[in-house]
Design a protein around this motif. Structure first.
Motif, short mmCIF file in Angstrom:
data_model
loop_
_atom_site.label_atom_id
_atom_site.label_comp_id
_atom_site.label_asym_id
_atom_site.label_seq_id
_atom_site.Cartn_x
_atom_site.Cartn_y
_atom_site.Cartn_z
N PRO A 356 -7.49 58.67 41.49
CA PRO A 356 -8.82 58.72 40.84
C PRO A 356 -9.49 57.35 40.74
CG PRO A 356 -7.25 60.09 39.64
CD PRO A 356 -6.47 59.33 40.66
N GLY A 357 -8.73 56.32 40.33
CA GLY A 357 -9.31 54.99 40.25
C GLY A 357 -9.72 54.45 41.61
N PRO A 403 -12.63 59.11 36.87
CA PRO A 403 -11.18 58.97 36.68
C PRO A 403 -10.70 59.49 35.34
CG PRO A 403 -12.13 56.94 37.55
CD PRO A 403 -13.27 57.82 37.17
#
Length: 460
Positions: A356-357, A403
């Motif tokens: 996600p990041g 995120p």
């Protein structure tokens, strides 16, 4: 023929029987029809009946019969169809029980023994579960290095990664790979209070220079003539300065550590001089986290523009040990196996948690399109179902819009299924994202974002 020569006239006559020529005191004349021809048949008939010969079939199939027994069994098989069928089945079974193997040792024997030891033998000091993958993978790599000959340390090894836009590569030697691991592992070692290997190497390199050539700034090294140049920023060109947007400053910092290690020890690219420092540093890291207790797991390891807790940093180092061990094994034409399923699961889980990041970073740098909708932290948002198949795999739901968004299985807009080894090769940057053999379903843009983000986790 009469007298003392009578016992040798043939038939069943034997010497030492009182001069008589047979069991009943009679003796066939030499040359009597069928006398010599019938003797073996009568002897076989007297000693080996059908029942006895059938019991010898197993020993015959194993080639364990005497010459006499073998002759009797094979003569019987030509006359008895039942025993012949049974002998054929037994001989086929023996072939399955005793396959013909090469006399050469299995090249994976060392790995099998090491894996068996790691599974069965508990260490005196328990290693934390999150540090066990690094302990195992560094030990396996060290076992591979131990048997290497001097010339093999010069074997060219291709380092491959994905720079955010395209595949990148750089050639070094086996010694250079170990020096690279030593340099980056030093970040984790420093976070644990252990010496940074680059500090001592840099100090030694400066001390060996003539006084007139000492660099003006304390603790820095001026590039020496003929040394390896520093890596170009990923994707950068003189005509297109904006193309550096995909370059991660942290990755550049890690690459710079490798360059500094290569410059400060010129022999490291040509000999095995990096193996012992790397090995001792790895052992010290495992000992430290084992004695320190659970509190050390959350210590931060600074990689430049991002930070990982020690527990995740050691998983990252375990993954890189495995990938570079495969690079070395490929260079010297030596087989190498994948990690244990439990350890691989931890590595895959780390990559899934970092996705996600990485997706958000690619969007900030213009390498990926903006999300279709904004989602506040903690609120449900779109997700991708990542399924990694095989021992060590599992199911993860990757948030696509933020995120920090919450993810639920019912919010999945796409599904990607990959083999565990294929996924790890993608994360290592060894497989182009669009060439990944993945089962895909749903939103194609979401699938593309996740595949490119997975490849972008790689670095030199």
């Amino acid at each position: 023929m009469t007298g003392p020569e009578a016992p040798f006239t043939g038939g069943d006559g034997f010497a030492g029987e009182g001069g008589s020529g047979g069991r009943g005191g009679t003796q066939e004349a030499p040359g009597a029809p069928g006398a010599e021809q019938d003797a073996p048949a009568r002897e076989s008939g007297e000693q080996y009946d059908h029942r006895l010969l059938k019991s010898l079939l197993g020993a015959w199939a194993l080639a364990a019969c005497s010459l006499e027994e073998t002759a009797a069994v094979e003569a019987h098989l030509s006359d008895c169809g039942t025993c012949a069928d049974e002998a054929l089945r037994l001989r086929d079974a023996v072939g399955l029980l005793h396959p013909e193997d090469s006399l050469d040792l299995d090249p994976t024997l060392r790995s099998q023994v090491l894996n068996g030891c790691m599974v069965r033998r508990a260490p005196r000091i328990p290693v934390p579960e999150w540090a066990a993958p690094y302990d195992a993978e560094s030990s396996r790599l060290d076992a591979l290095l131990r048997d290497m000959q001097g010339a093999e340390w010069l074997a060219p090894v291709l380092l491959r990664w994905f720079d955010g836009r395209r595949q990148a590569e750089r050639e070094t030697t086996v010694g250079g790979v170990i020096a690279h691991l030593l340099a980056v592992d030093g970040l984790v070692a420093s976070s644990l209070g252990l010496p940074d290997p680059l500090d001592s190497r840099a100090a030694r390199a400066v001390a060996e220079l003539p006084e007139a050539e000492h660099p003006p700034a304390e603790g820095t090294l001026a590039p020496a003539e003929g040394t390896l140049p520093g890596p170009e920023p990923a994707g950068a060109t003189a005509e297109d300065p904006a193309s550096t947007a995909g370059t991660d400053a942290a990755a550049r910092g890690l690459a710079s550590r490798t360059e500094e290690c290569w410059r400060s020890d010129g022999d490291v690219l040509r000999t095995s001089s990096a193996r012992e420092p790397w090995r001792e540093q790895g052992r010290a890291m495992v000992r430290t986290v084992s004695f320190a207790g659970s509190g050390v797991a959350g210590l931060g390891v600074d990689y430049g523009d991002f930070t990982l807790p020690v527990r995740d940093a050691l998983l990252d180092r375990a993954f890189e040990c495995w990938m570079h061990a495969e690079d070395i094994a490929e260079a010297i034409d030596y087989p190498y196996t994948a990690p244990q399923g439990e350890h691989m699961h931890h590595m895959v889980d780390l990559a899934a948690r970092l996705l996600p990041g990485t997706i958000a970073w690619r969007r900030r740098t213009g390498l990926a399109g903006a999300p279709r909708r904004l989602t506040t932290a903690g609120a449900p948002g779109r997700a991708l179902h990542l399924e990694v198949e095989g021992d060590g795999g599992g199911d993860w739901y990757i948030p696509l819009d933020s995120p920090a968004a919450a993810v639920r299985p019912e919010d999945a807009v796409a599904h990607v299924a990959l083999d565990r080894y294929e996924f790890c090769q993608l994360v290592a940057g060894h497989v182009p994202p669009l060439d990944t053999a993945a089962g895909q379903d749903g939103d194609r843009e979401a699938v593309r974002d996740v595949l490119f983000a997975a490849a972008s986790l790689s670095r030199m």
